[in-house]
Design an enzyme around this catalytic site. Structure first.
Site, PDB file in Angstrom:
ATOM      1  N   ALA A  66      -3.730   8.429   3.345  1.00  0.00           N
ATOM      2  CA  ALA A  66      -4.521   9.643   3.160  1.00  0.00           C
ATOM      3  C   ALA A  66      -5.976   9.202   3.040  1.00  0.00           C
ATOM      4  O   ALA A  66      -6.256   8.056   2.678  1.00  0.00           O
ATOM      5  CB  ALA A  66      -4.061  10.358   1.898  1.00  0.00           C
ATOM      6  N   GLY A 111       0.078   7.316   3.038  1.00  0.00           N
ATOM      7  CA  GLY A 111       0.486   8.443   3.887  1.00  0.00           C
ATOM      8  C   GLY A 111       0.909   8.006   5.286  1.00  0.00           C
ATOM      9  O   GLY A 111       1.666   8.713   5.955  1.00  0.00           O
ATOM     10  N   GLU A 114       4.422   6.917   4.908  1.00  0.00           N
ATOM     11  CA  GLU A 114       5.192   8.150   4.671  1.00  0.00           C
ATOM     12  C   GLU A 114       5.353   8.963   5.960  1.00  0.00           C
ATOM     13  O   GLU A 114       6.398   9.563   6.194  1.00  0.00           O
ATOM     14  CB  GLU A 114       4.497   8.981   3.578  1.00  0.00           C
ATOM     15  CG  GLU A 114       4.583   8.299   2.209  1.00  0.00           C
ATOM     16  CD  GLU A 114       3.676   8.947   1.173  1.00  0.00           C
ATOM     17  OE1 GLU A 114       2.451   9.020   1.415  1.00  0.00           O
ATOM     18  OE2 GLU A 114       4.174   9.388   0.130  1.00  0.00           O
ATOM     19  N   GLU A 134      -0.480   3.085  -3.244  1.00  0.00           N
ATOM     20  CA  GLU A 134      -1.077   4.103  -4.123  1.00  0.00           C
ATOM     21  C   GLU A 134      -1.345   3.591  -5.531  1.00  0.00           C
ATOM     22  O   GLU A 134      -2.364   3.936  -6.134  1.00  0.00           O
ATOM     23  CB  GLU A 134      -0.187   5.356  -4.173  1.00  0.00           C
ATOM     24  CG  GLU A 134      -0.185   6.201  -2.914  1.00  0.00           C
ATOM     25  CD  GLU A 134       0.796   5.723  -1.859  1.00  0.00           C
ATOM     26  OE1 GLU A 134       1.401   4.633  -2.022  1.00  0.00           O
ATOM     27  OE2 GLU A 134       0.970   6.445  -0.864  1.00  0.00           O
TER      28      GLU A 134
END
Ligand code: COA
Length: 260
Positions: A66, A111, A114, A134
């Site tokens: 992200a 992300g 993911e 993260e």
């Protein structure tokens, strides 16, 4: 929609979606997530698309996570919205009734890892690296990583990745079942397209029902899964393609699937 951060083309029933922010290692900002949602909506509704290949621009990154500049501004409420939106879009990819293959051409972090996990299959270039870093930022995965990683590999290895933030090489990712194949970077897209082409040559009713049956195991017990498989098997036996495919074999010729 005119896309700023995504390239999109359809050729021979295969949609290729490329996340295109190479100067930011294809990091997913809000706009890119919106564009992904839009492109997958149009793919879902386009009967001409049979298979999707998802990749990143450049040779360095699939998606490096992200966009951290946006993460930095989140509070409790906006953090909830951020996670809900990403999860909605990734779930839409995961539940698409057409196979989606991630061609992981470099870093797949946060992300990015993911996003690859939400796809149905994953190929990786030799330089690909997977990770859920993260914790290094003082946060946790919010686009499904805590759920899908443990389902794809095992929970101890998933926890090791999520709690240490350590990256896993392509070779290690292959060893632990995170990727289907490792392919040289220069060949990655073409070899992944070859897998997609193989699938487009089959009867698409069978492809979609098989995908539905396999993905159903995510949510149900083995007994329920077997019963679900039986109902989908019965359905596929009613298609024209099932008659054509079996007849073609018996008549020693290639099947002419009509996807009906
Ligand atoms: N969000 C926003 N920008 C990112 C980004 C992310 N997740 N990942 C990389 N970038 C940007 C960098 O800030 C840099 O931008 P700049 O040139 O304007 O400074 C550019 O992409 C290139 O990245 P850089 O860090 O210089 O490349 P590198 O080869 O030195 O390192 C990584 C590559 C992937 C190891 C490093 O970029 C990184 O750790 N990224 C963050 C990974 C992460 O924590 N993701 C999870 C987020 S939840």
């Amino acid at each position: 929609m005119n896309y700023k951060n995504i390239l999109f083309e359809i050729k021979n029933h295969i949609a290729v979606v490329t996340i295109n922010r190479p100067d930011k290692l294809n990091a997913l900002n809000g706009q890119t997530i919106d564009e992904l949602e839009d492109v997958f909506h149009s793919i879902k509704n386009d009967p001409d698309v049979f298979v999707v290949v998802l990749t990143g621009s450049g040779e360095k990154a699939f998606v490096a996570g992200a966009d951290i500049s946006e993460l930095n501004k989140l509070d409790v409420l906006s953090g909830k919205e951020f996670s809900e939106k990403g999860n909605r879009v990734f779930r839409m990819i995961e539940t698409l009734d057409k196979p989606v293959i991630a061609a992981v051409n470099g870093f797949a972090l946060g992300g990015g890892c993911e996003l690859a996990l939400a796809c149905h299959m994953r190929t990786a270039s030799e330089n690909a690296k997977f990770g859920q870093p993260e914790v290094n930022l003082g946060i946790i995965p919010g686009y499904g990583g805590t759920q899908r990683l443990a389902r794809v590999i095992n929970s101890a290895r998933a926890l090791e990745m999520i709690l240490t933030g350590d990256m896993v090489s392509a070779e290690e990712a292959y060893r632990i079942g995170l990727v289907n194949k490792i392919i040289a970077q220069a060949e990655l897209l073409n070899r992944t397209l070859e897998i997609a082409e193989k699938i487009t040559a089959k009867g698409q009713q069978a492809v979609r029902l098989a995908l539905k049956a396999v993905k159903a195991t995510d949510n149900i017990s083995l007994a329920e899964g077997l019963s679900f498989e039986t109902s989908l098997f019965a359905l596929v036996c009613g298609t024209e393609d099932s008659k054509e495919g079996t007849a073609a074999f018996l008549e020693k010729r290639k099947p002419q699937f009509k996807h009906r």
